[in-house]
Design a protein around this motif. Structure first.
Motif, PDB file in Angstrom:
ATOM      1  N   UNK A  50     -12.632  66.060  87.720  1.00  0.00           N
ATOM      2  CA  UNK A  50     -11.243  65.991  87.257  1.00  0.00           C
ATOM      3  C   UNK A  50     -10.799  67.278  86.577  1.00  0.00           C
ATOM      4  N   UNK A  51      -9.520  67.593  86.715  1.00  0.00           N
ATOM      5  CA  UNK A  51      -8.979  68.786  86.066  1.00  0.00           C
ATOM      6  C   UNK A  51      -8.927  68.615  84.552  1.00  0.00           C
ATOM      7  N   UNK A  52      -8.540  67.423  84.128  1.00  0.00           N
ATOM      8  CA  UNK A  52      -8.324  67.181  82.708  1.00  0.00           C
ATOM      9  C   UNK A  52      -8.707  65.742  82.393  1.00  0.00           C
ATOM     10  N   UNK A  53      -9.367  65.525  81.263  1.00  0.00           N
ATOM     11  CA  UNK A  53      -9.745  64.168  80.869  1.00  0.00           C
ATOM     12  C   UNK A  53      -9.302  63.906  79.438  1.00  0.00           C
ATOM     13  N   UNK A  54      -9.125  62.640  79.128  1.00  0.00           N
ATOM     14  CA  UNK A  54      -8.724  62.267  77.775  1.00  0.00           C
ATOM     15  C   UNK A  54      -9.884  62.440  76.800  1.00  0.00           C
ATOM     16  N   UNK A  55     -11.093  62.048  77.244  1.00  0.00           N
ATOM     17  CA  UNK A  55     -12.288  62.188  76.415  1.00  0.00           C
ATOM     18  C   UNK A  55     -13.315  63.008  77.181  1.00  0.00           C
ATOM     19  N   UNK A  56     -13.954  63.953  76.492  1.00  0.00           N
ATOM     20  CA  UNK A  56     -14.879  64.853  77.182  1.00  0.00           C
ATOM     21  C   UNK A  56     -16.240  64.223  77.437  1.00  0.00           C
ATOM     22  N   UNK A  57     -16.611  63.197  76.668  1.00  0.00           N
ATOM     23  CA  UNK A  57     -17.910  62.550  76.840  1.00  0.00           C
ATOM     24  C   UNK A  57     -17.727  61.040  76.850  1.00  0.00           C
ATOM     25  N   UNK A  58     -18.633  60.344  77.543  1.00  0.00           N
ATOM     26  CA  UNK A  58     -18.509  58.889  77.612  1.00  0.00           C
ATOM     27  C   UNK A  58     -19.878  58.243  77.484  1.00  0.00           C
ATOM     28  N   UNK A  59     -19.869  56.925  77.269  1.00  0.00           N
ATOM     29  CA  UNK A  59     -21.111  56.171  77.195  1.00  0.00           C
ATOM     30  C   UNK A  59     -21.721  56.033  78.582  1.00  0.00           C
ATOM     31  N   UNK A  60     -23.012  55.712  78.609  1.00  0.00           N
ATOM     32  CA  UNK A  60     -23.704  55.568  79.887  1.00  0.00           C
ATOM     33  C   UNK A  60     -23.201  54.352  80.647  1.00  0.00           C
ATOM     34  N   UNK A  61     -23.139  53.198  80.011  1.00  0.00           N
ATOM     35  CA  UNK A  61     -22.640  51.995  80.661  1.00  0.00           C
ATOM     36  C   UNK A  61     -23.625  51.426  81.663  1.00  0.00           C
ATOM     37  N   UNK A  62     -23.262  50.319  82.265  1.00  0.00           N
ATOM     38  CA  UNK A  62     -24.076  49.650  83.275  1.00  0.00           C
ATOM     39  C   UNK A  62     -23.217  49.373  84.500  1.00  0.00           C
ATOM     40  N   UNK A  63     -23.869  49.266  85.646  1.00  0.00           N
ATOM     41  CA  UNK A  63     -23.178  48.929  86.887  1.00  0.00           C
ATOM     42  C   UNK A  63     -23.631  47.528  87.273  1.00  0.00           C
ATOM     43  N   UNK A  64     -22.777  46.537  87.037  1.00  0.00           N
ATOM     44  CA  UNK A  64     -23.164  45.158  87.322  1.00  0.00           C
ATOM     45  C   UNK A  64     -22.126  44.501  88.213  1.00  0.00           C
ATOM     46  N   UNK A  65     -22.572  43.555  89.014  1.00  0.00           N
ATOM     47  CA  UNK A  65     -21.672  42.796  89.870  1.00  0.00           C
ATOM     48  C   UNK A  65     -21.221  43.567  91.094  1.00  0.00           C
ATOM     49  N   UNK A  66     -20.388  42.914  91.895  1.00  0.00           N
ATOM     50  CA  UNK A  66     -19.834  43.534  93.089  1.00  0.00           C
ATOM     51  C   UNK A  66     -18.504  44.195  92.762  1.00  0.00           C
ATOM     52  N   UNK A  67     -18.045  45.045  93.658  1.00  0.00           N
ATOM     53  CA  UNK A  67     -16.808  45.769  93.425  1.00  0.00           C
ATOM     54  C   UNK A  67     -15.604  44.826  93.458  1.00  0.00           C
ATOM     55  N   UNK A  68     -14.634  45.109  92.603  1.00  0.00           N
ATOM     56  CA  UNK A  68     -13.430  44.278  92.553  1.00  0.00           C
ATOM     57  C   UNK A  68     -12.387  44.764  93.553  1.00  0.00           C
ATOM     58  N   UNK A  69     -12.351  46.058  93.778  1.00  0.00           N
ATOM     59  CA  UNK A  69     -11.383  46.615  94.717  1.00  0.00           C
ATOM     60  C   UNK A  69     -12.045  47.661  95.587  1.00  0.00           C
ATOM     61  N   UNK A  70     -11.358  48.086  96.621  1.00  0.00           N
ATOM     62  CA  UNK A  70     -11.897  49.119  97.497  1.00  0.00           C
ATOM     63  C   UNK A  70     -12.987  48.634  98.413  1.00  0.00           C
ATOM     64  N   UNK A  71     -12.975  47.334  98.740  1.00  0.00           N
ATOM     65  CA  UNK A  71     -14.033  46.786  99.579  1.00  0.00           C
ATOM     66  C   UNK A  71     -13.609  46.627 101.031  1.00  0.00           C
ATOM     67  N   UNK A  72     -12.362  46.952 101.346  1.00  0.00           N
ATOM     68  CA  UNK A  72     -11.875  46.822 102.716  1.00  0.00           C
ATOM     69  C   UNK A  72     -11.292  48.149 103.181  1.00  0.00           C
ATOM     70  N   UNK A  73     -11.247  48.337 104.488  1.00  0.00           N
ATOM     71  CA  UNK A  73     -10.699  49.566 105.054  1.00  0.00           C
ATOM     72  C   UNK A  73      -9.205  49.642 104.776  1.00  0.00           C
ATOM     73  N   UNK A  74      -8.743  50.822 104.372  1.00  0.00           N
ATOM     74  CA  UNK A  74      -7.333  51.000 104.057  1.00  0.00           C
ATOM     75  C   UNK A  74      -6.668  52.063 104.926  1.00  0.00           C
ATOM     76  N   UNK A  75      -7.423  53.065 105.381  1.00  0.00           N
ATOM     77  CA  UNK A  75      -6.817  54.190 106.090  1.00  0.00           C
ATOM     78  C   UNK A  75      -7.338  54.347 107.516  1.00  0.00           C
ATOM     79  N   UNK A  76      -8.650  54.334 107.703  1.00  0.00           N
ATOM     80  CA  UNK A  76      -9.241  54.604 109.009  1.00  0.00           C
ATOM     81  C   UNK A  76      -9.670  53.348 109.738  1.00  0.00           C
TER      82      UNK A  76
END
Length: 137
Positions: A5-31
């Motif tokens: 990104x060119x610019x961010x609100x916060x320069x550092x973030x927490x590590x976090x966890x990746x849990x569950x399935x995706x809520x969006x972006x799971x279907x074809x939209x363009x191709x």
């Protein structure tokens, strides 16, 4: 061309966890064809760029490629031989948190066989298992 990104609100973030399935972006939209992630992962901007180059070389400048993920999470790291404490380290790289079911890349305007071969090569550049997705399935 790294995906940062060119610019961010916060320069550092927490590590976090990746849990569950995706809520969006799971279907074809363009191709007509896409590459879908099957595992949770943190994709770096270098990995995404490497896969994009592999796809564009396989297609030989025909068709169109859409990148459906963007690296917006900073990952910090302290230098080697530095003692504990004295604050959080500086930003080392940018990552994208990918959940299972997320479409990573899409291709349009090419045959299904050519798209399948391009995604097979791109999948070898990524650290996760992926599947080929067609329109209508």
């Amino acid at each position: 061309m790294l995906f940062v990104p060119r610019k961010t609100k916060h320069s550092k973030s927490f590590k976090g966890r990746i849990s569950g399935n995706t809520k969006g972006g799971s279907e074809l939209a363009f191709g007509q064809c896409g590459l879908k992630a099957l595992e949770p992962c943190r994709l770096t901007s270098k990995q995404i760029e490497s896969a994009r180059r592999s796809i564009s070389r396989s297609l030989r400048r025909v068709g169109k490629v859409w990148i459906r993920v963007f690296c917006h999470v900073p990952v910090s790291k302290k230098p080697v031989d530095v003692r504990m404490g004295k604050g959080k380290g500086s930003t080392e790289m940018w990552v994208c948190k990918v959940q299972p079911g997320r479409i990573l890349f899409e291709i349009g305007g090419v045959s299904v066989e050519l798209a399948r071969e391009a995604f097979r090569k791109a999948q070898s550049k990524l650290p996760i298992k992926c599947s080929f997705v067609e329109e209508g399935f």
